[in-house]
Design a protein around this motif. Structure first.
Motif, mmCIF file in Angstrom:
data_model
loop_
_atom_site.group_PDB
_atom_site.id
_atom_site.type_symbol
_atom_site.label_atom_id
_atom_site.label_comp_id
_atom_site.label_asym_id
_atom_site.label_seq_id
_atom_site.Cartn_x
_atom_site.Cartn_y
_atom_site.Cartn_z
ATOM 1 N N PRO A 210 24.800 57.769 40.632
ATOM 2 C CA PRO A 210 23.696 57.679 41.629
ATOM 3 C C PRO A 210 23.439 58.809 42.305
ATOM 4 O O PRO A 210 24.381 59.571 42.881
ATOM 5 N N LYS A 211 22.382 59.076 42.807
ATOM 6 C CA LYS A 211 22.057 60.162 43.936
ATOM 7 C C LYS A 211 22.625 59.820 45.392
ATOM 8 O O LYS A 211 22.936 58.751 45.605
ATOM 9 N N GLY A 212 22.777 60.748 45.964
ATOM 10 C CA GLY A 212 23.304 60.628 47.442
ATOM 11 C C GLY A 212 24.102 61.878 48.117
ATOM 12 O O GLY A 212 23.893 62.769 47.357
ATOM 13 N N ASP B 196 19.034 51.240 47.242
ATOM 14 C CA ASP B 196 19.659 50.287 46.323
ATOM 15 C C ASP B 196 21.236 50.757 46.185
ATOM 16 O O ASP B 196 22.133 50.022 46.199
ATOM 17 N N ILE B 197 21.363 52.145 45.910
ATOM 18 C CA ILE B 197 22.751 52.471 45.858
ATOM 19 C C ILE B 197 22.665 53.883 45.755
ATOM 20 O O ILE B 197 21.774 54.833 45.748
ATOM 21 N N CYS B 198 23.805 54.428 46.162
ATOM 22 C CA CYS B 198 24.104 56.028 46.424
ATOM 23 C C CYS B 198 25.631 56.395 46.085
ATOM 24 O O CYS B 198 26.268 55.499 46.121
ATOM 25 N N LEU C 79 32.717 57.509 46.043
ATOM 26 C CA LEU C 79 32.393 56.327 46.297
ATOM 27 C C LEU C 79 31.023 55.869 45.851
ATOM 28 O O LEU C 79 30.005 56.488 46.466
ATOM 29 N N VAL C 80 30.823 54.903 45.074
ATOM 30 C CA VAL C 80 29.666 54.386 44.563
ATOM 31 C C VAL C 80 29.245 53.481 45.440
ATOM 32 O O VAL C 80 29.934 52.393 45.326
ATOM 33 N N ARG D 33 23.962 50.460 33.583
ATOM 34 C CA ARG D 33 22.623 50.760 33.769
ATOM 35 C C ARG D 33 22.452 52.088 33.284
ATOM 36 O O ARG D 33 22.621 52.499 32.149
ATOM 37 N N LYS D 34 21.996 53.110 33.826
ATOM 38 C CA LYS D 34 21.685 54.294 33.364
ATOM 39 C C LYS D 34 22.860 55.526 33.804
ATOM 40 O O LYS D 34 22.814 56.858 33.519
ATOM 41 N N PHE D 35 24.034 54.852 34.313
ATOM 42 C CA PHE D 35 25.043 55.895 34.789
ATOM 43 C C PHE D 35 26.182 55.589 33.875
ATOM 44 O O PHE D 35 26.470 54.599 32.968
ATOM 45 N N HIS D 36 26.998 56.774 33.773
ATOM 46 C CA HIS D 36 28.279 56.745 33.179
ATOM 47 C C HIS D 36 29.587 56.984 34.281
ATOM 48 O O HIS D 36 29.273 58.085 34.586
#
Length: 547
Positions: free
Chosen positions: A82-84, A114-116, A125-126, A433-436
């Motif tokens: 995720p972005k961040g 939502d998420i970063c 760290l997600v 989701r769309k992440f690996h």
């Protein structure tokens, strides 16, 4: 699907580029060496030989660096996060995240609802700021993540090849031994503590709690918690300052606790050094603590005849089917363990129960006492309730009747949760989701963000009434989780509110607490195994006992 195909093609191209880069590097290096060798033969200049060696060595180093850069680019394209603020150019954010977690957890939740992804001093760290995403990872994908344990204990409790994960046993794992340990502890609490030994054990330690005209809240609550957990872990131990061995054991645990919660740049540097070297400033202390705990096991097994032809690794045998304390409950499941528990494993489990339990209980009680003096009107209401119900000694089942006191406890843990961010680490690469996500990536459940979300009315206001009467029916339950999530919550989760309510009720019944100096703000705190307020002291004035 189209996006995934494009991603796979990009990854294949990066892999091919990396292979071509390695082959090209080898060809160039060999060709250059051959040219130098031919030149040396033709010229016969022996004085240039050393220079040629250094030149060849330098070329190999450059090629290795190129290959490493290609590998880094390959991994960067292979995994998707995720972005961040996760790049190393945001190193200032990483340091401030470590030192000012509570403030930054709220800022990150505001910037990324939502998420970063955050790059911290301990790695990537997600951070999950939405309850739906938290449930997907910490409950729905619980088999793919393990609980992250603080390095100060993990350095000592090293993993053995082929052995189960020793640390973090208070949470359910995918590992067979961890599951049977979790089941044994939960059964022991339900069948042998609640309604039996627990009430007398808590009351005894409350009587011995040293609250005086001026006392250090963090130290006093830690010693109370350590003595309570030790007595519940091994009932045959003399939990008293008159026992010099136990006094040393208690002091060593407190040294570990202080080192964990030190909030300095020196601490940050030592943490990074520990990550690189595996060395810990508390390693010797942990060895002494574990040696002391091993004597408990040896004493408990004293009546069992040990076979003469034992292997090098110490073997432990079940002693009884009747569990009187946590040690007995662990010894009782040895025959079910695979690989079989040894004395090191048992000692590691007991240390985990005492140290982690003491940190959590110390954190909760420290925050409660801070809010008692910050909001004296609410504390007086809790005291009147305890006196009206004649709650002069601890009783777990009766604590639920202290509705105003329990509302006070819940509101304190909402604003100042003992575990503001629950951190787990992935066990393997996996797609979500769309992440690996790469193996050993940390996932963090942002508890502070949940407790301050828009689901709460005036989330930054301390309001005990939100938990009382008809207001309690509209509490956003999915946005409140002070003790963890799903199968990895504390083994005593369903009793913790009553436990804390009862302890606070007894303390307020017998004492009036006042500040002795400047008090920290509820928004402050230091992060280690638990979230604690900065060091502060209080004055306790005994109140007359009412018949």
């Amino acid at each position: 699907m189209a996006a995934e195909n494009i991603t796979e093609k990009v990854v294949e191209k990066v892999e091919l580029a990396a292979e071509v880069g390695v082959k090209a590097a080898n060809i160039v290096a060999n060709a250059f060496e051959k040219t130098i060798a031919d030149t040396d033969h033709s010229s016969g200049a022996e004085e240039d030989t050393l220079w040629n060696y250094f030149t060849s060595f330098g070329i190999h180093i450059v090629m290795v660096i190129i290959v490493l850069l290609l590998k880094w680019q390959y991994d960067r394209n292979r995994y998707r996060y995720p972005k961040g603020p996760r790049d190393w150019r945001n190193i200032k954010d990483a340091i401030s995240f470590h030192r000012k977690k509570r403030e930054n957890l709220l800022v990150l939740a505001n910037d990324y609802p939502d998420i970063c992804t955050v790059m911290t001093h301990s790695g990537r760290l997600v951070l999950l700021n939405d309850v739906t995403l938290i449930n997907e990872i910490f409950i729905g994908r619980a088999d793919l993540v393990s609980n992250k344990v603080d390095g100060y204990l993990e350095n000592q409790l090293r993993y053995k090849d082929g052995k189960h994960i020793r640390t973090g046993i208070v949470f359910r794992h995918q590992d067979h031994n961890s599951r049977i340990i979790h089941k044994a502890l939960v059964h022991h609490i339900d069948a042998n503590l609640v309604g039996k030994r627990l009430d007398s054990a808590v009351q005894e330690q409350l009587k011995n709690m040293r609250v005086s005209e001026k006392f250090d809240v963090r130290r006093t609550t830690f010693y109370f918690a350590t003595r309570l957990l030790t007595s519940l872990s091994c009932s045959s131990i003399t939990v008293s300052d008159d026992d010099k061995t136990f006094e040393l054991f208690q002091q060593n645990l407190y040294k570990v606790s202080k080192a964990i919660h030190a909030d300095t740049f020196e601490k940050s540097a030592k943490t990074i050094l520990t990550q690189l070297t595996g060395l810990s400033e508390t390693l010797d202390i942990n060895e002494n603590v574990l040696d002391y705990i091993k004597t408990w096991t040896e004493h408990r097994r004293g009546e069992i005849n040990r076979p003469e032809n034992t292997s090098d690794e110490q073997t432990v045998t079940s002693t009884t089917k009747i569990s009187n304390d946590f040690l007995d409950s662990l010894l009782a499941v040895i025959d079910e363990s695979s690989p079989r528990f040894d004395e090191d494993d048992i000692a590691a489990c007991i240390l985990d129960i005492i140290m982690h339990g003491s940190e959590m209980l110390k954190g909760a009680l420290s925050w409660l006492l801070l809010y008692v003096v910050k909001y004296p009107e609410e504390a007086d209401a809790c005291r009147r309730e305890a006196r009206d119900k004649n709650y002069y000694q601890f009783n777990l089942s009766s604590a639920e009747s202290l509705t105003h006191t329990q509302a006070f406890v819940k509101e304190v843990l909402r604003l100042s949760p003992v575990v503001p961010v629950v951190i787990h680490s992935t066990l393997q690469d996996f797609k979500w989701r769309k992440f690996h996500i790469q193996k050993r990536t940390q996932f963090g459940a942002n508890v502070v963000a949940l407790h301050h979300s828009a689901a709460w009315k005036e989330p930054n206001t301390f309001d005990v009434t939100r938990w009382l009467d008809e207001n309690a029916s509209v509490i956003p339950t999915n946005s409140y989780s002070p003790f963890g999530f799903g199968p990895r919550a504390c083994v005593a989760e369903k009793y913790l509110f009553n436990l804390l309510t009862g302890i606070l009720g007894v303390l307020l019944y017998h004492n009036d607490f006042e500040k002795t100096g400047a008090l920290p703000e509820p928004t402050e705190g230091t992060f280690g195994l638990a979230n604690l307020p900065p060091k502060f002291s209080l004055k306790a004035t005994p109140l007359s006992t009412r018949s």
